[in-house]
Design a protein around this motif. Structure first.
Motif, PDB file in Angstrom:
ATOM      1  N   HIS A  55       0.893  -1.394  -0.033  1.00  0.00           N
ATOM      2  CA  HIS A  55       0.027   0.023  -0.077  1.00  0.00           C
ATOM      3  C   HIS A  55       0.883   1.201  -0.032  1.00  0.00           C
ATOM      4  N   GLY A  56       0.565   2.443  -0.499  1.00  0.00           N
ATOM      5  CA  GLY A  56       1.072   3.523  -0.268  1.00  0.00           C
ATOM      6  C   GLY A  56       1.735   4.232  -1.388  1.00  0.00           C
ATOM      7  N   TRP A  57       2.305   3.040  -2.430  1.00  0.00           N
ATOM      8  CA  TRP A  57       3.218   3.375  -3.312  1.00  0.00           C
ATOM      9  C   TRP A  57       2.589   4.261  -4.517  1.00  0.00           C
ATOM     10  N   ASP A  58       1.316   4.153  -4.981  1.00  0.00           N
ATOM     11  CA  ASP A  58       0.505   4.859  -5.886  1.00  0.00           C
ATOM     12  C   ASP A  58       0.156   6.240  -5.537  1.00  0.00           C
ATOM     13  N   ILE A  59       0.327   6.674  -4.312  1.00  0.00           N
ATOM     14  CA  ILE A  59      -0.030   8.079  -3.843  1.00  0.00           C
ATOM     15  C   ILE A  59       0.917   9.023  -4.266  1.00  0.00           C
ATOM     16  N   LYS A  60       2.315   8.819  -3.655  1.00  0.00           N
ATOM     17  CA  LYS A  60       3.407   9.831  -4.060  1.00  0.00           C
ATOM     18  C   LYS A  60       4.495   8.792  -4.791  1.00  0.00           C
ATOM     19  N   PRO A  61       5.330   9.405  -5.642  1.00  0.00           N
ATOM     20  CA  PRO A  61       6.304   8.628  -6.376  1.00  0.00           C
ATOM     21  C   PRO A  61       7.569   8.638  -5.627  1.00  0.00           C
TER      22      PRO A  61
END
Length: 291
Positions: A203-209
């Motif tokens: 989770h979380g890797w598609d929100i900010k690079p």
């Protein structure tokens, strides 16, 4: 056909391929890569003799090979003793030694020569990296993994501040090099003999690079960024390139992989290693190497 021509030449009193002087064969071999030289050595005794000549193999070695031999022998070693050893043993053997995986810093780093092209490669294991939160098992754990050269990887369950940094100082031979992080989304494991992976913590890797950084001691810099995608496969993320102009001076490289936006957590990531390879090898990247 070549064998028939050679036999005919001998019956007619002519010169066969194996009758060429070793010096002429060696001159041809200087224009071949090491793999081709070894293939030619199997043609005849004369070719084998030419392929063992110091002149042929010294031309394929990096100019600073005594320093590399010292590092291979003792993680740094004595430069003067290494130079004497390099003069004493056949250059073909020097090349073979440097093509093996040579350990540095207690086995947390390795370097070797690419057998085909002679370029210098290096791998830096995750245990040699500075990872924020690595000592807290709520965030990170080292887990066994037989797909890693080092047999284990750093696995992130969840964290707010993701930061992985490292450095290496080495006498890189002259040339252009590329640096990569080797990572994997999801936790890989075996089930009934088949490779599978868990998506539980991803989770979380598609929100900010994620941002990648590279800095060298002579002032070279490179940056890149990307979203982490494609769970279930090992990805080589390209950080940047650097150029070595003087192999007689050690070059210190600093590199980082960060995502420090604390508005969200991120997790489900394996960090295996960082590796450096000559740019000519980096261009031969597979479908899982990303810029």
């Amino acid at each position: 056909m070549g064998g028939a021509a050679s036999s005919t030449a001998r019956r007619g009193g002519g010169t066969a391929l194996g009758d060429l002087p070793e010096s002429c064969i060696a001159e041809v071999m200087l224009r071949l890569n090491p793999t081709e030289i070894c293939a030619m050595a199997r043609l005849s005794r004369t070719f084998r003799g030419a392929a063992s000549g110091d002149g042929v193999w010294e031309a394929k070695l990096p100019r600073n090979y005594p320093r590399l031999l010292a590092a291979a022998g003792a993680g740094g070693g004595n430069e003067e003793a290494a130079a004497l050893e390099a003069e004493a043993i056949p250059k073909k053997e020097v090349y073979a030694r440097l093509c093996r995986r040579n350990c540095l810093d207690g086995g947390t780093k390795e370097f070797w020569l690419d057998k085909a092209g002679g370029g210098t490669c290096m791998t830096i294991y995750s245990r040699a990296l500075s990872i924020t939160g690595i000592d807290d098992r709520r965030y990170w754990n080292y887990i066994p993994n037989d797909e890693s050269r080092f047999r284990s990887v750093a696995y992130l369950s969840q964290i707010w501040w993701f930061e992985v940094r490292g450095e290496a100082e080495f006498y890189f031979p002259e040339g252009t090099y590329s640096l990569f992080f080797r990572v994997h989304l999801g936790r890989p494991f075996k089930r009934l003999g088949r490779r599978v992976y868990s998506t539980e913590h991803i989770h979380g890797w598609d929100i900010k690079p994620v941002r990648f950084q590279l800095l060298t001691s002579d002032g070279q810099q490179a940056q890149s960024k990307c979203y982490l995608t494609d769970p279930g496969v090992w990805i080589n993320h390209h950080v940047g390139d650097f150029v070595v102009k003087n192999s007689n001076e050690p070059l210190n490289i600093h590199f980082a992989m960060v995502q420090i936006d604390c508005t969200h957590t991120k997790g489900g990531l394996c960090v295996d290693s960082v590796f450096v390879r000559p740019q000519y090898l980096a261009r031969k990247k597979g479908p899982r190497s990303y810029e």
